[in-house]
Design a protein around this motif. Structure first.
Motif, PDB file in Angstrom:
ATOM      1  N   LEU A 118       0.827  -1.214   0.000  1.00 41.77           N
ATOM      2  CA  LEU A 118       0.000   0.000   0.000  1.00 41.77           C
ATOM      3  C   LEU A 118       0.858   1.260   0.000  1.00 41.77           C
ATOM      4  O   LEU A 118       0.468   2.295  -0.546  1.00 41.77           O
ATOM      5  CB  LEU A 118      -0.894   0.017   1.237  1.00 41.77           C
ATOM      6  N   GLY A 171      -4.451   6.241  -6.481  1.00 46.73           N
ATOM      7  CA  GLY A 171      -4.414   5.108  -7.403  1.00 46.73           C
ATOM      8  C   GLY A 171      -4.920   5.455  -8.789  1.00 46.73           C
ATOM      9  O   GLY A 171      -5.028   4.577  -9.651  1.00 46.73           O
ATOM     10  N   SER A 201     -11.189   2.720  -0.198  1.00 42.80           N
ATOM     11  CA  SER A 201     -11.045   1.560  -1.076  1.00 42.80           C
ATOM     12  C   SER A 201     -11.800   1.623  -2.391  1.00 42.80           C
ATOM     13  O   SER A 201     -11.413   0.988  -3.366  1.00 42.80           O
ATOM     14  CB  SER A 201     -11.523   0.309  -0.307  1.00 42.80           C
ATOM     15  N   LEU A 255      -8.638   2.325  -6.013  1.00 35.88           N
ATOM     16  CA  LEU A 255      -8.204   0.989  -5.571  1.00 35.88           C
ATOM     17  C   LEU A 255      -9.137  -0.112  -6.072  1.00 35.88           C
ATOM     18  O   LEU A 255      -8.872  -1.295  -5.859  1.00 35.88           O
ATOM     19  CB  LEU A 255      -8.074   0.916  -4.047  1.00 35.88           C
ATOM     20  N   LEU A 312      -7.993  -6.369  -1.700  1.00 35.72           N
ATOM     21  CA  LEU A 312      -6.918  -5.378  -1.789  1.00 35.72           C
ATOM     22  C   LEU A 312      -5.643  -6.014  -2.326  1.00 35.72           C
ATOM     23  O   LEU A 312      -4.928  -5.412  -3.136  1.00 35.72           O
ATOM     24  CB  LEU A 312      -6.668  -4.771  -0.401  1.00 35.72           C
TER      25      LEU A 312
END
Lengths: 380, 380, 380, 380
Positions: free
Chosen positions: B49, B172, B190, B194, B249
């Motif tokens: 991450l 991202g 998230s 992501l 993830l």
């Protein structure tokens, strides 16, 4: 890790085994959380969740762990420095106490031996005029001991304190009645009796708790019931909700309500009884010291000295691919815990108890062999 | 709802389309969050991450929405009554301001027109000696406007305030450099770049922010970085982590890092440019007023009066099964937003723009027809 | 059917439990069977399948059941009216005989008692000059009896007949060596040791069998090895292949080869031994009459008269959610079968045997109680 | 292959895009094919499949490709050396002819130019007294040309030959009426209009065809309708059925019947018309030469010389992640095919046509730009 054949036995007291129908629901494509399809989903699960808590009032759903739901119960209703009463039933009761302290509350913590539930006979003694809330863990996940909530409530008599109950490892597994028992905030989560992965924190909220929110001055934003309940009315949330877990929740509710809550509770009672029979059959001791307080969702087993409970647990994981719960806090190394809650049937329990019996023997813990047989007799 | 054939086009600015590899990962059985398999998973995702934030420091993962990560940034570092500086770049900047106020902070809120980013030239004027933190939204999801973080940071000169940046809809997707740009707390989640469902809140944390945590006196428990970072060292969490989202993830990180972040950013730039060409080709206006501040992850489009943007959006959803973002706050009814972030390719964008072109026409909004062609020319 | 809690125990001798990694692979989007991604998949699985058969030669994969693979073995190599030799080892050997007759072959069928394998000592007597093929079932799924293929082959000496072996319920579970044992066509399928759903039929083919194909005059098209092997060279098929099952096969091969075939075989031997110990512990009889011929993938258990084996089986399914195999053909009502092949571990076997023990007792079949304990001792 | 962002566009004329609900159904655990849960599944899908063929008679489901269903139609009804009449409508009609020859039939093959369907006016001339069956491909997948089955049937007048029709790429996409049109055997499969992965072959069977089975002397076993129909009556199969594809079929039937077959057909007609408008808008030629015979499920497009259709196709796959159908047989290099069948909506079609337009341009094929716009106008 080498490839292991066969299905893992996840028999910790949560997260529990997620039914494959629920797992598949989790993989549905995520949708617009502001669209009509989402609203329909949310209204359905928010409505049916009430029956799990046996309440007619609202249930608030957070993207959080159960710990978040603990925090939510407190910050919505209390003010800095408020006095609360709690009972040291085990590791999680202690953690909830710590959390309250961190939030600036003053906690009267009634000591306990981690083998009994909250003692109703002590409630009156410890309630003070300025006690704002009583915090009780219904089913202490670290010990397998159930507190008798109706008796605690009765002991509070007409004291104005709120009653807050943690049902993290009992909700959807053991009989629990938010309304009938007069609870103000019930704290729950997704990864135990609801048979979901972790990620949802839950608060069932009484009218009295909602009123207390008007006075509570602890800072709150994320956890604030107000905007959530308002948005929930139309099936929405004030921030992005955990869509895919809600898909899973919808299926989990189908499963629980199709089976019927009384049947679900009876199933857990039956599996718990069989597990205790196995423990006694092995000549071992159940940690819970009062048979009125047996948990139906997990059993903690005392490993006789000088054996280390964690060594037993690791051997069982390594050799039999069975995950058991570790001893937490002051019980570290002294007990292991079998979770028998959630999506479970007789033969999976039998396999679990077979694994424990094999593992205890392999670890050199002196046991009698009759444990598994006693459990099967109980199930028959 | 009647059954609809074909795949839904989810082109809101988040939640975004979750790749099917990620969706399938979500349905893996939940495991023991205290076991070795979990630790290996957690250590991997926590490490990788960091590269998404372009930081060498820690990233804290919460079971929460992005709103939770906003709250976490504040309660970990600040004290009741602290003064913070924020910029009204749009709806989400306003909500973050509101959240800070609810937590008991004093917010200096620099007004804005919702068509520009935070103005670096105003930073120095509004920084006061006792300003403890500057809060900026990198990519305002309600407007499609990007704030120039390095310039904001430069304008802060050597003022000791913390810099907190919301990258909820840019992480991202758009180039963002936590360390190089000198950011102290970066807030993410998230369900955008992501490519995951909602349910994870993220904080990337600088050493300076960690030091500020030692002084911060806002009550904190759930959000406290301390116990989380400590437990994370061995791959664990202080409370039950959202296992199945972490499965997802892990796959999402594989996808992003296999494609390569520079390629990911270039792809978003290219799709954003094509979208703006379409808007101009239709003779319509992009909401973002400064081309230095175009968002690469979403575009807000002004619907000419007297047409109602939401009516257009609903027609498009109903007729073409395409979800677009609504106008939020003061932009309600005036704009709709196209999300072009996450798991996207040229032809899905082309289909999206075709749906917008068809829908605008069907709604009677006067447009020129060349929009889609202009976009395709740009993509070619 | 009412909702049942917990995981179903599927312990028939196939289809077997499909590992969840394989199940999830099945749900990957279908791709172009003429594109490069498909070719890469096909070349991989076709290559690695060889190791499962322990052959260096080709393996032909059909979209079919195992029955289709029986038919393929015959129509590729034989001509109308050809004489073949087969052994009545049980229900499936009889069905294969019937199929050969339906295709116009002349079958010499050596009678058997359904408790022994093909008798190698009878081979020479029954081989005639014009015998074109010998058909043997390696592991008779209806009886749990294994035929000794190397001895059968040795008994054929230098007779030119082809040796065809059905490994439907042994492939990937019990040691089987296509090349070393001199087999010409091995027949397999997906839903047993390969841990896949039904839908793939398999032929491993020797050079001698390929040469026989040049002479065979039975009509053939769908089953013709020629065009398949030719297209397979580049990773394609002459007709649309079952893409999603091939996804699953790729994962199943990963699992089997990661565990290692010798480990896989040893695991099955161990579980079979434990199962037989249970049977003897109950005071019941294993159908297989020769210990040299015990199957390692399933065990058929004789239910003492006057009890009906199917009534026992149905009670067990109804009460314990455990599926066992029925008695087939002349064994109907006399035996039930436990499948202990595929994705299996000790505790699932223990749960299965617990279910059988509980069920036999509930059905009133007189048994001794020591079965499960004997099995656990064997596993320990 | 490098990781590609976004969803692949699978627009070959089959396998088609499998809806995610169907994909998830494929990953349900495999069950006992001899148990009550399976029987309930099988009875449901076998019953509802009839409506897709528009027949009141039985539909036979094979674990096979469509090629297997071709073979089944022939071996169930014909005898060695029988004469059949077939029409050279394209590559697949030719392959079916080849298969019939391989099975020992004598095929009168009416030549065709691969741009027209079977010519009803030629039927009477080519029917001979001893013609036992007429084989027609309803929708020739290699050319995008539809044969007019009712006119073929009418031209057969009262000749006793069976009428066999291949609906592989039309079933569930284009109007087709097994009973009303007087067809005896209809051949179908799973991976086109039924929106499933490959793996199921289908035969709808008239009473006349069932009667012919009594006379047919071609060897048959696997494909024999008799035992299958007998076992199907109680929801079972004579050999292990492809359980997981039947799970998918159940969902696919839900989707098709919920949408309603007339709506499904209208949707396909509409998308086909839009596609042809695009082709004309580019100034290119649709391969199908007779507008009465346009396919609604796919369109073959002639690529002007000297351009190579496969080079265009590969460029489009490589650059835009869009799979198109190749030119087959004599059309290799001359055409590419767009599949617009199955689970499709307007915007996916728009994206597909955008990809074709971009790809043709990139490949240097001289086209006019108006193709996509013309398609959108048609859809509007």
């Amino acid at each position: 890790m080498t490839t292991r054949s066969g299905r893992h036995f996840l028999q910790i007291p949560g997260p529990t085994n997620v039914p494959e129908r629920v797992l598949r629901a989790l993989s549905r494509p995520t949708i617009d959380h502001r669209g009509p399809e989402f609203a329909s989903l949310a209204l359905d699960v928010l409505d049916r969740l009430k029956s799990i808590f046996q309440t007619a009032g609202p249930v608030v759903v957070y993207p959080s762990s159960g710990t978040g739901a603990w925090e939510a119960a407190l910050v919505n209703t209390l003010s800095p420095g408020d006095r609360v009463l709690a009972f040291e039933t085990g590791h999680f009761a202690t953690l909830w106490r710590d959390l309250a302290v961190n939030l600036g509350l003053q906690v009267d913590f009634v000591p306990g031996d981690w083998r009994h539930g909250a003692d109703p006979s002590l409630v009156a003694d410890h309630l003070r005029d300025d006690t704002k809330a009583v915090m009780v863990v219904h089913n202490e996940t670290s010990t397998g001991v159930r507190s008798r909530i109706p008796e605690v409530r009765a002991a509070m008599a007409d004291h104005p304190a709120l009653l807050m109950v943690d049902t993290i490892s009992s909700l959807g597994s053991m009989d629990y009645r938010h309304d009938e028992w007069g609870v103000d905030v019930t704290v729950g989560c997704s990864q135990k009796g609801l048979m979901l992965p972790p990620g949802l924190g839950l608060n069932a909220v009484s009218a009295k708790a909602l009123a207390a929110r008007e006075q509570g001055r602890l800072p709150r934003a994320y956890w604030d019931w107000g905007p959530i309940l308002q948005a929930n009315e139309r099936g929405f949330f004030p921030y992005t909700p955990p869509t895919n877990l809600l898909y899973g929740l919808q299926v989990a509710l189908d499963l629980l309500l199709d089976e019927g809550l009384p049947n679900v509770f009876a199933r857990h009672d039956r599996h718990a009884e069989a597990t205790r029979r196995a423990v006694r059959g092995w000549g071992l001791e159940v940690l819970c010291a009062d048979e009125r307080e047996y948990s139906s969702s997990l059993t903690a087993i005392v490993v006789p000295e000088p054996h280390d409970a964690d060594a037993v647990r690791e051997l069982i994981l390594d050799r039999y691919d069975l995950s058991l719960g570790t001893g937490l806090g002051r019980l570290a190394g002294r007990v292991f815990r079998i979770g028998h809650l959630g999506d479970l049937n007789d033969l999976t329990l039998a396999g679990t108890l077979a694994g424990v019996q094999l593992g205890l023997t392999a670890a050199g813990v002196p046991i009698e062999k009759g444990g598994l047989d006693a459990a099967l007799d109980s199930l028959a």
